[in-house]
Structures are given as C-alpha cells and as structure tokens.
Design a protein around this motif. Structure first.
Motif, PDB file in Angstrom:
ATOM      1  N   GLU A   1     117.176  49.785 -39.867  1.00 41.91           N
ATOM      2  CA  GLU A   1     117.661  49.921 -38.744  1.00 41.91           C
ATOM      3  C   GLU A   1     116.239  51.334 -37.651  1.00 41.91           C
ATOM      4  O   GLU A   1     115.110  51.160 -36.978  1.00 41.91           O
ATOM      5  CB  GLU A   1     118.638  49.991 -37.145  1.00 41.91           C
ATOM      6  N   GLU A   2     117.052  52.654 -38.451  1.00 37.05           N
ATOM      7  CA  GLU A   2     116.078  53.366 -37.740  1.00 37.05           C
ATOM      8  C   GLU A   2     114.502  52.951 -38.226  1.00 37.05           C
ATOM      9  O   GLU A   2     114.081  53.488 -37.581  1.00 37.05           O
ATOM     10  CB  GLU A   2     116.567  54.610 -38.869  1.00 37.05           C
ATOM     11  N   GLU A   3     114.558  52.859 -39.574  1.00 34.81           N
ATOM     12  CA  GLU A   3     112.900  52.176 -39.842  1.00 34.81           C
ATOM     13  C   GLU A   3     112.511  52.083 -38.938  1.00 34.81           C
ATOM     14  O   GLU A   3     110.489  51.965 -39.086  1.00 34.81           O
ATOM     15  CB  GLU A   3     112.918  52.070 -41.825  1.00 34.81           C
ATOM     16  N   LEU A   4     113.336  51.406 -38.716  1.00 40.18           N
ATOM     17  CA  LEU A   4     112.077  49.513 -37.842  1.00 40.18           C
ATOM     18  C   LEU A   4     111.816  50.359 -36.484  1.00 40.18           C
ATOM     19  O   LEU A   4     110.736  50.038 -35.982  1.00 40.18           O
ATOM     20  CB  LEU A   4     112.946  48.424 -37.537  1.00 40.18           C
ATOM     21  N   LYS A   5     112.297  50.677 -35.500  1.00 42.86           N
ATOM     22  CA  LYS A   5     112.379  51.127 -34.764  1.00 42.86           C
ATOM     23  C   LYS A   5     111.287  52.211 -34.589  1.00 42.86           C
ATOM     24  O   LYS A   5     110.279  52.695 -34.310  1.00 42.86           O
ATOM     25  CB  LYS A   5     113.980  52.651 -33.814  1.00 42.86           C
ATOM     26  N   GLN A   6     111.127  53.536 -35.916  1.00 40.50           N
ATOM     27  CA  GLN A   6     109.869  54.297 -36.480  1.00 40.50           C
ATOM     28  C   GLN A   6     108.716  53.459 -36.554  1.00 40.50           C
ATOM     29  O   GLN A   6     107.445  54.043 -35.815  1.00 40.50           O
ATOM     30  CB  GLN A   6     110.242  54.745 -37.608  1.00 40.50           C
ATOM     31  N   LYS A   7     108.820  52.463 -37.001  1.00 40.91           N
ATOM     32  CA  LYS A   7     107.577  51.091 -37.004  1.00 40.91           C
ATOM     33  C   LYS A   7     107.078  50.958 -35.840  1.00 40.91           C
ATOM     34  O   LYS A   7     106.293  50.668 -35.621  1.00 40.91           O
ATOM     35  CB  LYS A   7     107.882  50.368 -37.953  1.00 40.91           C
ATOM     36  N   ILE A   8     107.867  49.952 -34.806  1.00 41.96           N
ATOM     37  CA  ILE A   8     107.644  49.872 -33.798  1.00 41.96           C
ATOM     38  C   ILE A   8     107.209  50.937 -32.391  1.00 41.96           C
ATOM     39  O   ILE A   8     106.303  50.512 -31.812  1.00 41.96           O
ATOM     40  CB  ILE A   8     109.350  49.587 -32.872  1.00 41.96           C
ATOM     41  N   GLN A   9     107.200  52.211 -33.043  1.00 49.38           N
ATOM     42  CA  GLN A   9     107.578  53.491 -32.262  1.00 49.38           C
ATOM     43  C   GLN A   9     105.848  53.457 -32.567  1.00 49.38           C
ATOM     44  O   GLN A   9     104.274  54.058 -31.592  1.00 49.38           O
ATOM     45  CB  GLN A   9     107.914  54.653 -32.366  1.00 49.38           C
ATOM     46  N   GLU A  10     105.553  53.373 -33.742  1.00 50.95           N
ATOM     47  CA  GLU A  10     103.988  53.987 -34.821  1.00 50.95           C
ATOM     48  C   GLU A  10     103.190  52.735 -33.927  1.00 50.95           C
ATOM     49  O   GLU A  10     102.139  52.930 -33.162  1.00 50.95           O
ATOM     50  CB  GLU A  10     104.375  53.354 -35.822  1.00 50.95           C
ATOM     51  N   LEU A  11     104.065  51.331 -33.513  1.00 49.08           N
ATOM     52  CA  LEU A  11     103.022  50.616 -32.927  1.00 49.08           C
ATOM     53  C   LEU A  11     102.629  50.449 -31.836  1.00 49.08           C
ATOM     54  O   LEU A  11     101.369  50.218 -31.304  1.00 49.08           O
ATOM     55  CB  LEU A  11     104.079  48.882 -33.391  1.00 49.08           C
ATOM     56  N   GLN A  12     103.304  51.199 -30.820  1.00 52.76           N
ATOM     57  CA  GLN A  12     103.557  51.378 -29.831  1.00 52.76           C
ATOM     58  C   GLN A  12     101.984  52.714 -29.344  1.00 52.76           C
ATOM     59  O   GLN A  12     102.014  52.210 -28.117  1.00 52.76           O
ATOM     60  CB  GLN A  12     104.893  52.136 -28.973  1.00 52.76           C
ATOM     61  N   LYS A  13     102.226  53.058 -30.220  1.00 52.11           N
ATOM     62  CA  LYS A  13     101.543  54.094 -30.360  1.00 52.11           C
ATOM     63  C   LYS A  13      99.554  53.514 -30.126  1.00 52.11           C
ATOM     64  O   LYS A  13      99.107  54.020 -29.837  1.00 52.11           O
ATOM     65  CB  LYS A  13     101.600  55.845 -31.494  1.00 52.11           C
ATOM     66  N   GLN A  14      99.684  52.797 -31.573  1.00 55.51           N
ATOM     67  CA  GLN A  14      98.590  52.255 -31.390  1.00 55.51           C
ATOM     68  C   GLN A  14      97.745  51.291 -30.535  1.00 55.51           C
ATOM     69  O   GLN A  14      96.750  51.002 -29.952  1.00 55.51           O
ATOM     70  CB  GLN A  14      98.795  51.648 -32.205  1.00 55.51           C
ATOM     71  N   LEU A  15      98.756  50.588 -29.874  1.00 53.01           N
ATOM     72  CA  LEU A  15      99.128  49.848 -28.899  1.00 53.01           C
ATOM     73  C   LEU A  15      97.884  50.649 -27.499  1.00 53.01           C
ATOM     74  O   LEU A  15      96.575  50.247 -26.912  1.00 53.01           O
ATOM     75  CB  LEU A  15     100.420  49.675 -27.597  1.00 53.01           C
ATOM     76  N   GLY A  16      97.550  51.887 -28.014  1.00 53.72           N
ATOM     77  CA  GLY A  16      96.978  53.240 -26.596  1.00 53.72           C
ATOM     78  C   GLY A  16      94.955  53.539 -27.048  1.00 53.72           C
ATOM     79  O   GLY A  16      94.456  53.470 -26.086  1.00 53.72           O
ATOM     80  N   LYS A  17      95.253  52.462 -28.640  1.00 52.77           N
ATOM     81  CA  LYS A  17      93.890  52.005 -28.448  1.00 52.77           C
ATOM     82  C   LYS A  17      93.146  51.155 -29.076  1.00 52.77           C
ATOM     83  O   LYS A  17      93.973  49.816 -28.950  1.00 52.77           O
ATOM     84  CB  LYS A  17      93.903  53.177 -29.760  1.00 52.77           C
ATOM     85  N   LYS A  18      92.139  50.917 -27.824  1.00 57.98           N
ATOM     86  CA  LYS A  18      91.703  49.680 -27.951  1.00 57.98           C
ATOM     87  C   LYS A  18      91.674  48.668 -29.250  1.00 57.98           C
ATOM     88  O   LYS A  18      91.774  47.738 -28.892  1.00 57.98           O
ATOM     89  CB  LYS A  18      90.340  50.148 -26.862  1.00 57.98           C
ATOM     90  N   GLN A  19      91.068  49.356 -29.824  1.00 60.26           N
ATOM     91  CA  GLN A  19      90.788  48.884 -31.406  1.00 60.26           C
ATOM     92  C   GLN A  19      91.956  48.269 -32.407  1.00 60.26           C
ATOM     93  O   GLN A  19      91.659  47.406 -32.803  1.00 60.26           O
ATOM     94  CB  GLN A  19      89.131  49.419 -31.835  1.00 60.26           C
ATOM     95  N   MET A  20      92.772  48.504 -31.656  1.00 62.54           N
ATOM     96  CA  MET A  20      94.047  48.686 -32.409  1.00 62.54           C
ATOM     97  C   MET A  20      94.624  47.877 -31.690  1.00 62.54           C
ATOM     98  O   MET A  20      96.113  47.193 -32.455  1.00 62.54           O
ATOM     99  CB  MET A  20      94.633  49.618 -33.113  1.00 62.54           C
ATOM    100  N   PHE A  21      94.718  47.444 -30.286  1.00 61.81           N
ATOM    101  CA  PHE A  21      95.415  46.558 -29.819  1.00 61.81           C
ATOM    102  C   PHE A  21      96.224  45.405 -30.114  1.00 61.81           C
ATOM    103  O   PHE A  21      97.551  45.323 -30.237  1.00 61.81           O
ATOM    104  CB  PHE A  21      95.170  46.594 -28.269  1.00 61.81           C
ATOM    105  N   GLU A  22      95.120  44.081 -30.183  1.00 63.75           N
ATOM    106  CA  GLU A  22      95.152  42.719 -30.659  1.00 63.75           C
ATOM    107  C   GLU A  22      96.077  42.792 -31.883  1.00 63.75           C
ATOM    108  O   GLU A  22      97.186  42.531 -31.911  1.00 63.75           O
ATOM    109  CB  GLU A  22      94.029  42.535 -30.630  1.00 63.75           C
ATOM    110  N   GLU A  23      96.136  43.986 -32.979  1.00 61.96           N
ATOM    111  CA  GLU A  23      96.514  43.821 -34.487  1.00 61.96           C
ATOM    112  C   GLU A  23      97.758  44.106 -33.687  1.00 61.96           C
ATOM    113  O   GLU A  23      98.711  43.777 -34.380  1.00 61.96           O
ATOM    114  CB  GLU A  23      95.702  44.755 -35.277  1.00 61.96           C
TER     115      GLU A  23
END
Length: 200
Positions: free
Chosen positions: A2-24
């Motif tokens: 679960e900790e790994e998943l939480k980290q993965k979610i945090q990484e994805l949340q950071k990617q949301l801030g980059k327009k070109q990576m948002f949809e992915e």
C-alpha cells in the motif's frame, strides 16, 4: 504494498501539473483505481479520492480543453461507482455533471461556429451583452481616426527619440500614412466635410 501505491499516486499527482502528461497520468490513476480501490484500506482509499479531487481542481482552474475534460470525466465516473461514502459520491457526481456541461458547451460552440461559417449571423459583445445581430462594420471616419492615431503615435515616438535604431518605426508610420492616403479616396465626401467642420 500500500505504501508503494501511495507513492505511485503521489508521483501521478505531480505529473498532473504538467500539461503534456495530464491525460496519461489520469489514465494511470483510473487503472490503479479500478485495480486496487475495492480491496484498499481506508487510508489508501483516501489517497485515491484526494488525487481524483485534484484532477477536478486542475480541470476547473487550468486545463479547460475538451480532451482533458474527457479524460477527467472517465475517471470521475469510475471513482463515483467505487466510492461508498455519501459525501464523496455527491462530490464526484457534481464533478461528473460539470465535466458533461463543459463538454456539451464545447460541442455547442463548435456547432455554432460551423453554422456561422455557413452564412448565419455572428454575434458580438456590446456593453457586456451578446447581441443577436452581426457586428456592424466600422464607419469610414472611425477607421481613419484609428489610422491617424497610430501614425501620429509612431511619428511622435520617432521624433522624440531621434535614434537611428528607430528606422523601423519611421517605416511603419510611412506605411500607415500611405495606407491612409490610399483609403481617403474611398471616403464619401460627406464624411470629409464632417471631419473638416468638427476640427474647427
């Protein structure tokens, strides 16, 4: 795990801030949500919910293009099916409604654009309200007034600075004056008379 998943979610949340990576990033969040949410602990479920809310916030404030709203809509629908809390469900339902409204609005705009291009009237903003009638053409005297103002501004700028670097400004003023002289022939005599008398 679960900790790994939480980290993965945090990484994805950071990617949301980059327009070109948002949809992915949204697509990855959706697949993780479908895969892990049903068996997730309350803490992990909360992480999923928070990142979905983050997607909604970004869509409302930054990325308003239809493609982004489409990606968000898919995520909101899946999340709404999975979330059990009534407050969370209600919030996600409002996100779904807003996404659908945005996409419908874009659809309507594109249909309106198509119809205006096919010869129907274009509306314009007048005193803060959209009118039903097409925008009227500028009167000749107003057009001349704009040209004269622009020419005067360019000439004033050139003469006040007297810098050889301002050659382009002089050329610009010269072009505007040439255009003005060429346009004078098209002005009706009445307008010329109005301008003549109004200047005295």
């Amino acid at each position: 795990m679960e900790e790994e998943l939480k980290q993965k979610i945090q990484e994805l949340q950071k990617q949301l801030g980059k327009k070109q990576m948002f949809e992915e990033a949204v697509s990855s969040i959706k697949s993780l949500l479908l895969q892990h949410y049903p068996s997730a602990s309350p803490s992990l479920r909360n992480s999923f919910y928070m990142v979905v809310c983050r997607v909604a916030t970004i869509l409302k404030t930054r990325y308003t293009m239809p493609g982004f709203w489409n990606a968000g809509l898919g995520l909101f629908i899946e999340a709404e099916h999975l979330v059990s809390g009534s407050a969370g469900k209600k919030h996600l339902q409002s996100c779904i409604t807003q996404a659908r409204e945005q996409l419908a609005e874009v659809q309507n705009e594109s249909e309106n654009t198509t119809s205006t291009e096919n010869g129907s009237t274009r509306r314009f903003l007048f005193e803060g309200h959209l009118t039903v009638d097409p925008e009227p053409e500028q009167p000749a005297w107003l057009e001349q007034s704009h040209l004269l103002t622009a020419a005067a501004a360019l000439l004033a700028g050139e003469s006040s600075q007297g810098d050889p670097a301002n050659v382009n400004d002089t050329e610009g003023a010269s072009n505007i004056l040439e255009h003005l002289v060429a346009r004078l022939n098209n002005i009706i005599p009445e307008v010329s008379l109005v301008l003549l008398f109004s200047s005295h």
